[in-house]
Design an enzyme around this catalytic site. Structure first.
Site, PDB file in Angstrom:
ATOM      1  N   HIS A 147       7.799   6.502  10.501  1.00 44.91           N
ATOM      2  CA  HIS A 147       7.001   6.318   9.287  1.00 44.91           C
ATOM      3  C   HIS A 147       6.010   7.490   9.287  1.00 44.91           C
ATOM      4  O   HIS A 147       4.836   7.326   9.574  1.00 44.91           O
ATOM      5  CB  HIS A 147       6.290   4.965   9.369  1.00 44.91           C
ATOM      6  CG  HIS A 147       5.610   4.522   8.114  1.00 44.91           C
ATOM      7  ND1 HIS A 147       5.553   5.291   6.969  1.00 44.91           N
ATOM      8  CD2 HIS A 147       4.961   3.358   7.822  1.00 44.91           C
ATOM      9  CE1 HIS A 147       4.887   4.628   6.041  1.00 44.91           C
ATOM     10  NE2 HIS A 147       4.515   3.449   6.534  1.00 44.91           N
ATOM     11  N   ARG A 193      12.193   3.854   1.520  1.00 41.33           N
ATOM     12  CA  ARG A 193      11.909   2.913   2.617  1.00 41.33           C
ATOM     13  C   ARG A 193      13.120   2.022   2.769  1.00 41.33           C
ATOM     14  O   ARG A 193      13.663   1.524   1.777  1.00 41.33           O
ATOM     15  CB  ARG A 193      10.667   2.077   2.302  1.00 41.33           C
ATOM     16  CG  ARG A 193      10.520   0.916   3.265  1.00 41.33           C
ATOM     17  CD  ARG A 193       9.197   0.222   3.138  1.00 41.33           C
ATOM     18  NE  ARG A 193       8.139   1.011   3.745  1.00 41.33           N
ATOM     19  CZ  ARG A 193       6.931   0.522   4.006  1.00 41.33           C
ATOM     20  NH1 ARG A 193       6.629  -0.717   3.702  1.00 41.33           N
ATOM     21  NH2 ARG A 193       6.012   1.295   4.561  1.00 41.33           N
ATOM     22  N   ARG A 234       0.811  -1.236   0.000  1.00 42.68           N
ATOM     23  CA  ARG A 234       0.000   0.000   0.000  1.00 42.68           C
ATOM     24  C   ARG A 234       0.834   1.271   0.000  1.00 42.68           C
ATOM     25  O   ARG A 234       0.480   2.234  -0.668  1.00 42.68           O
ATOM     26  CB  ARG A 234      -1.047  -0.043   1.113  1.00 42.68           C
ATOM     27  CG  ARG A 234      -0.604   0.210   2.497  1.00 42.68           C
ATOM     28  CD  ARG A 234      -1.410  -0.592   3.471  1.00 42.68           C
ATOM     29  NE  ARG A 234      -0.983  -1.986   3.412  1.00 42.68           N
ATOM     30  CZ  ARG A 234      -1.799  -3.012   3.380  1.00 42.68           C
ATOM     31  NH1 ARG A 234      -3.078  -2.834   3.405  1.00 42.68           N
ATOM     32  NH2 ARG A 234      -1.309  -4.229   3.343  1.00 42.68           N
ATOM     33  N   THR A 235       1.941   1.276   0.737  1.00 45.47           N
ATOM     34  CA  THR A 235       2.698   2.531   0.820  1.00 45.47           C
ATOM     35  C   THR A 235       3.301   2.896  -0.532  1.00 45.47           C
ATOM     36  O   THR A 235       3.218   4.033  -0.989  1.00 45.47           O
ATOM     37  CB  THR A 235       3.790   2.443   1.910  1.00 45.47           C
ATOM     38  OG1 THR A 235       3.169   2.042   3.128  1.00 45.47           O
ATOM     39  CG2 THR A 235       4.479   3.771   2.112  1.00 45.47           C
ATOM     40  N   LYS A 275      24.658  -6.046  -6.220  1.00 43.07           N
ATOM     41  CA  LYS A 275      26.019  -6.264  -6.722  1.00 43.07           C
ATOM     42  C   LYS A 275      27.062  -5.661  -5.780  1.00 43.07           C
ATOM     43  O   LYS A 275      28.223  -5.564  -6.125  1.00 43.07           O
ATOM     44  CB  LYS A 275      26.167  -5.621  -8.117  1.00 43.07           C
ATOM     45  CG  LYS A 275      25.266  -6.208  -9.180  1.00 43.07           C
ATOM     46  CD  LYS A 275      25.540  -5.535 -10.520  1.00 43.07           C
ATOM     47  CE  LYS A 275      24.547  -5.994 -11.579  1.00 43.07           C
ATOM     48  NZ  LYS A 275      24.601  -5.126 -12.760  1.00 43.07           N
TER      49      LYS A 275
HETATM   50  C1  NCD Z   1       3.592  -0.657   8.180  1.00 45.17           C
HETATM   51  C2  NCD Z   1       5.072  -0.529   7.920  1.00 45.17           C
HETATM   52  O1  NCD Z   1       5.572  -0.883   6.858  1.00 45.17           O
HETATM   53  O2  NCD Z   1       5.724  -0.035   8.823  1.00 45.17           O
HETATM   54  N1  NCD Z   1       2.830  -0.849   7.046  1.00 45.17           N
HETATM   55  C3  NCD Z   1       2.508   0.198   6.232  1.00 45.17           C
HETATM   56  O3  NCD Z   1       3.298   1.070   5.941  1.00 45.17           O
HETATM   57  N2  NCD Z   1       1.244   0.236   5.789  1.00 45.17           N
HETATM   58  C4  NCD Z   1       3.289  -1.609   9.248  1.00 45.17           C
HETATM   59  C5  NCD Z   1       3.662  -3.050   9.061  1.00 45.17           C
HETATM   60  O4  NCD Z   1       4.414  -3.420   8.168  1.00 45.17           O
HETATM   61  O5  NCD Z   1       3.185  -3.844   9.873  1.00 45.17           O
END
Ligand code: NCD
Length: 312
Positions: free
Chosen positions: A132, A104, A54-55, A82
């Site tokens: 986050h 990320r 989703r992100t 690599k």
């Molecule tokens: C979260 C994350 O990646 O920190 N998910 C997200 O961004 N929707 C929480 C998770 O992975 O449990």
């Protein structure tokens, strides 16, 4: 602010400004004409070194709706494999003049480090167990729209707090805005540093959920565990999984949240997750696109002001 690396440096006024702009993007996203040109001519690069559904989708859609050129790198197939370092990869991309990097990474602090090395804006899409920020902002927008306020509420954050960047960012945001935050989980999953946060800690769901307005559930982050943090998933569900009985201790109209991905039957009962009267999980996803549009729009506005000419 040049980057959005966490909630920590934001003031309540900053948070409110992002949420106010997000409201207008929610409206736009619900219309038939979802495009603006706020980021026209700009390049957004998504670098996800950890799996994401989703992100990543949300940032990609947000950038496209703002009119940016969006490129999502397949980091699993990148030169990192690599042996290239994170910084070298970032510098290589930097040389192509992106305006915005969305990053990320599994290591806490990696995104801050990267932000020091590049001259574009960096937005943290989750670094290890650190922060986050857009997740906390989208949670805040969901709460504000549903409950009509974002202060004076009682919010319980439940489960694997120790491994959760979502919990860290949410604790910061919710306490800054004047809410009472309770952390609920087994002692092994509550970080020792929590004693310094402005929260109360509970080892029992009935006690922690008593009278709360918001119940925020977290996933058991197995990928960040290197040992036995819980006796078994069954035992965990029994004590900390959100079911109707445990939820009955919260306010009658309390809302249930989860950042996803959700493990039904581990931290939450599937029926509660699907209950449209209580669960706002799908709404959180919708708010995510709007909040990311607002955050990127504001970062680029700041950049125009501090570096006129660069953006022309
Ligand atoms: C979260 C994350 O990646 O920190 N998910 C997200 O961004 N929707 C929480 C998770 O992975 O449990």
């Amino acid at each position: 602010m040049r980057h959005l690396l966490g909630i920590e440096p934001l003031s309540p006024a900053d948070i409110t400004a992002i949420l106010d702009l997000s409201d207008s993007y929610v409206k736009l996203n619900r219309s038939n004409q979802k495009h603006t040109n706020a980021l026209a001519g700009l390049t957004q690069v998504n670098m996800f070194f950890e799996n994401s559904t989703r992100t990543q989708a949300s940032f990609e859609l947000a950038g496209k709706r703002l009119g940016a050129d969006v490129m999502s790198m397949a980091m699993q197939a990148s030169s990192i494999k690599k042996g290239e370092t994170l910084i070298d990869t970032a510098l290589t991309l930097n040389a192509m003049h992106p305006d915005l990097l969305i990053v990320r990474h599994p290591h806490s602090g990696a995104v801050d480090l990267l932000a020091e090395k590049v001259n574009c804006a960096v937005l943290n899409a989750g670094d290890g167990r650190h922060e986050h920020p857009t997740q906390a902002l989208l949670d805040a927008l969901t709460i504000r729209r549903r409950l009509g306020q974002l202060s004076g509420l009682k919010v319980a954050i439940c489960g694997d707090i120790a491994h959760s960047r979502v919990a860290r960012s949410n604790v910061q945001l919710l306490t800054k805005m004047g809410n009472e935050v309770r952390l609920i989980g087994p002692p092994t999953l509550v970080p020792s540093g929590a004693a310094d946060w402005d929260v109360s800690v509970h080892g029992d769901m009935a006690e922690g959920l008593a009278g709360v307005d918001v119940v925020m559930m977290l996933r058991l982050q197995r990928e960040r565990m290197d040992g036995g943090f819980i006796p078994s998933e069954r035992e965990y569900y029994h004590r900390f999984g959100l079911d109707a009985e445990k939820l009955s201790h919260a306010k009658e109209d309390a809302i249930v949240m989860h950042p996803g991905p959700m493990n039904r039957g581990v931290e939450i009962d599937g029926e509660i997750a699907d209950d449209i009267n209580r669960s706002v999980i799908q709404e959180q996803v919708e708010m995510g696109v709007a909040v990311r549009m607002a955050a990127m729009d504001l970062l680029m506005q700041n950049r125009r002001e501090t570096k006129p000419g660069v953006m022309l």
